[in-house]
Scaffold this motif. Structure first.
Motif, PDB file in Angstrom:
ATOM      1  N   MET B   1       0.800  -1.266   0.010  1.00  0.00           N
ATOM      2  CA  MET B   1       0.015  -0.020   0.173  1.00  0.00           C
ATOM      3  C   MET B   1       0.813   1.249  -0.295  1.00  0.00           C
ATOM      4  N   ALA B   2       0.476   2.154  -0.804  1.00  0.00           N
ATOM      5  CA  ALA B   2       1.492   3.554  -0.945  1.00  0.00           C
ATOM      6  C   ALA B   2       1.131   4.134   0.534  1.00  0.00           C
ATOM      7  N   PRO B   3       2.368   4.928   0.706  1.00  0.00           N
ATOM      8  CA  PRO B   3       2.323   5.850   1.881  1.00  0.00           C
ATOM      9  C   PRO B   3       1.198   6.773   1.833  1.00  0.00           C
ATOM     10  N   LEU B   4       0.465   7.222   2.929  1.00  0.00           N
ATOM     11  CA  LEU B   4      -0.499   8.336   2.850  1.00  0.00           C
ATOM     12  C   LEU B   4       0.354   9.702   2.549  1.00  0.00           C
ATOM     13  N   PHE B   5      -0.291  10.557   1.626  1.00  0.00           N
ATOM     14  CA  PHE B   5       0.388  11.731   1.571  1.00  0.00           C
ATOM     15  C   PHE B   5      -0.417  12.809   2.416  1.00  0.00           C
ATOM     16  N   HIS B   6       0.514  13.568   2.945  1.00  0.00           N
ATOM     17  CA  HIS B   6       0.466  14.552   3.984  1.00  0.00           C
ATOM     18  C   HIS B   6       0.935  16.071   3.367  1.00  0.00           C
ATOM     19  N   PRO B   7       0.266  17.085   2.872  1.00  0.00           N
ATOM     20  CA  PRO B   7       1.230  18.205   2.694  1.00  0.00           C
ATOM     21  C   PRO B   7       1.738  18.766   3.831  1.00  0.00           C
ATOM     22  N   SER B   8       2.910  19.517   3.892  1.00  0.00           N
ATOM     23  CA  SER B   8       3.759  20.100   4.895  1.00  0.00           C
ATOM     24  C   SER B   8       2.838  21.326   4.857  1.00  0.00           C
ATOM     25  N   ARG B   9       3.132  21.830   6.244  1.00  0.00           N
ATOM     26  CA  ARG B   9       2.522  23.075   6.730  1.00  0.00           C
ATOM     27  C   ARG B   9       2.140  24.221   5.805  1.00  0.00           C
ATOM     28  N   ASP B  10       3.449  24.500   5.105  1.00  0.00           N
ATOM     29  CA  ASP B  10       3.400  25.574   4.189  1.00  0.00           C
ATOM     30  C   ASP B  10       2.832  25.099   2.961  1.00  0.00           C
ATOM     31  N   ASP B  11       2.690  24.100   2.512  1.00  0.00           N
ATOM     32  CA  ASP B  11       2.014  23.666   1.461  1.00  0.00           C
ATOM     33  C   ASP B  11       0.184  23.790   1.503  1.00  0.00           C
ATOM     34  N   ILE B  12       0.017  24.058   2.600  1.00  0.00           N
ATOM     35  CA  ILE B  12      -1.746  24.029   2.835  1.00  0.00           C
ATOM     36  C   ILE B  12      -2.232  25.219   2.078  1.00  0.00           C
ATOM     37  N   THR B  13      -2.990  25.062   1.395  1.00  0.00           N
ATOM     38  CA  THR B  13      -3.546  26.341   0.486  1.00  0.00           C
ATOM     39  C   THR B  13      -4.878  26.649   0.893  1.00  0.00           C
ATOM     40  N   LEU B  14      -5.310  27.958   0.925  1.00  0.00           N
ATOM     41  CA  LEU B  14      -6.555  28.463   1.404  1.00  0.00           C
ATOM     42  C   LEU B  14      -7.603  27.898   0.245  1.00  0.00           C
ATOM     43  N   ALA B  15      -7.350  27.726  -0.790  1.00  0.00           N
ATOM     44  CA  ALA B  15      -8.174  27.274  -1.861  1.00  0.00           C
ATOM     45  C   ALA B  15      -8.635  25.848  -1.306  1.00  0.00           C
ATOM     46  N   GLY B  16      -7.341  25.105  -1.205  1.00  0.00           N
ATOM     47  CA  GLY B  16      -7.584  23.562  -0.936  1.00  0.00           C
ATOM     48  C   GLY B  16      -8.334  23.269   0.392  1.00  0.00           C
ATOM     49  N   VAL B  17      -8.054  24.219   1.316  1.00  0.00           N
ATOM     50  CA  VAL B  17      -8.962  23.814   2.686  1.00  0.00           C
ATOM     51  C   VAL B  17     -10.324  24.231   2.506  1.00  0.00           C
ATOM     52  N   LEU B  18     -10.881  25.299   1.619  1.00  0.00           N
ATOM     53  CA  LEU B  18     -12.199  25.587   1.499  1.00  0.00           C
ATOM     54  C   LEU B  18     -12.580  24.563   0.561  1.00  0.00           C
ATOM     55  N   SER B  19     -11.957  24.016  -0.467  1.00  0.00           N
ATOM     56  CA  SER B  19     -12.478  23.069  -1.311  1.00  0.00           C
ATOM     57  C   SER B  19     -12.906  21.828  -0.698  1.00  0.00           C
ATOM     58  N   ALA B  20     -11.903  21.540   0.352  1.00  0.00           N
ATOM     59  CA  ALA B  20     -12.168  20.081   0.952  1.00  0.00           C
ATOM     60  C   ALA B  20     -13.369  20.480   1.828  1.00  0.00           C
ATOM     61  N   LEU B  21     -13.623  21.486   2.428  1.00  0.00           N
ATOM     62  CA  LEU B  21     -14.647  21.532   3.301  1.00  0.00           C
ATOM     63  C   LEU B  21     -15.843  22.037   2.803  1.00  0.00           C
ATOM     64  N   ALA B  22     -16.028  22.417   1.418  1.00  0.00           N
ATOM     65  CA  ALA B  22     -17.105  22.613   0.583  1.00  0.00           C
ATOM     66  C   ALA B  22     -18.062  21.400   0.525  1.00  0.00           C
ATOM     67  N   ASP B  23     -18.070  20.546   1.536  1.00  0.00           N
ATOM     68  CA  ASP B  23     -19.020  19.531   1.404  1.00  0.00           C
ATOM     69  C   ASP B  23     -19.704  19.035   2.782  1.00  0.00           C
ATOM     70  N   PRO B  24     -21.079  18.926   2.916  1.00  0.00           N
ATOM     71  CA  PRO B  24     -21.504  18.778   4.240  1.00  0.00           C
ATOM     72  C   PRO B  24     -21.132  17.593   4.910  1.00  0.00           C
ATOM     73  N   MET B  25     -20.827  16.463   4.248  1.00  0.00           N
ATOM     74  CA  MET B  25     -20.184  15.228   4.976  1.00  0.00           C
ATOM     75  C   MET B  25     -18.811  15.486   5.366  1.00  0.00           C
ATOM     76  N   GLU B  65      -5.657  15.138   1.900  1.00  0.00           N
ATOM     77  CA  GLU B  65      -4.530  15.678   0.910  1.00  0.00           C
ATOM     78  C   GLU B  65      -4.748  17.263   0.966  1.00  0.00           C
ATOM     79  N   ALA B  66      -5.539  17.976   1.425  1.00  0.00           N
ATOM     80  CA  ALA B  66      -5.896  19.484   1.583  1.00  0.00           C
ATOM     81  C   ALA B  66      -5.026  19.740   3.068  1.00  0.00           C
ATOM     82  N   GLY B  67      -4.585  18.876   3.716  1.00  0.00           N
ATOM     83  CA  GLY B  67      -3.818  19.317   5.103  1.00  0.00           C
ATOM     84  C   GLY B  67      -4.761  19.299   6.183  1.00  0.00           C
ATOM     85  N   LEU B  68      -6.241  18.906   6.016  1.00  0.00           N
ATOM     86  CA  LEU B  68      -6.871  19.209   7.177  1.00  0.00           C
ATOM     87  C   LEU B  68      -7.047  18.000   8.305  1.00  0.00           C
TER      88      LEU B  68
END
Lengths: 103, 103
Positions: B1-25, B65-68
């Motif tokens: 199994m491939a290792p799980l990808f986590h972005p580093s703190r500096d690579d967390i983007t606002l657009a990525g965070v908003l997009s990941a949270l743009a879902d009720p579930m 993958e969005a860093g959340l």
């Protein structure tokens, strides 16, 4: 031309707002509009001058349909303003916090 | 199994965070994780019991993958925790304000 669709205040959803703002270009458009005291045309609110009109108009449509902006036709122009009162009523401090994060 | 990808703190983007949270579930998953003091398995953090495992695992991948969230393998389980310190360092008050809006 079909009338422009704007959701009512109660129909603005959190997922819709976050999704609409999950794009650097749209964040810059909203930021630009917020810094103006008056409405702005789509072209004036464009973050950079060389964006194709169709791309720009698509960004404004997404923002409008998510309830972030109010668009009014004025002759051949579309004038835009951020729906601050509606957004603050639905999601207190959300818009301000997101825009501050975009700095 | 491939290792799980986590972005580093500096690579967390606002657009990525908003997009990941743009879902009720996904909002409910993050809210659930925040209310726990400890890590939770994907199943325990699921907002309702009848979500297919593949759907759930896709939601966790998007959040990761969005860093959340930080995911750690523990035997056959994946244990998850919200990356609060990283998120607050990158975007002060953002996560809290979004989750408050989800109430």
């Amino acid at each position: 031309m079909a009338p422009l669709f704007h959701p009512s205040r109660d129909d603005i959803t959190l997922a819709g707002v976050l999704s609409a703002l999950a794009d650097p270009m749209r964040l810059r458009i909203v930021k630009g509009l917020m810094e103006q005291s008056d409405c702005m045309s789509c072209t004036a609110a464009a973050p950079c001058p060389d964006i194709p009109k169709s791309t720009l108009s698509n960004h404004f449509r997404i923002l409008r349909e998510a309830g972030l902006i109010q668009t009014t036709k004025k002759g051949v122009e579309h004038r835009n303003v951020v729906r601050e009162a509606d957004l603050n009523a639905r999601f207190p401090k959300l818009l301000k916090t997101i825009l501050a994060s975009a700095e």
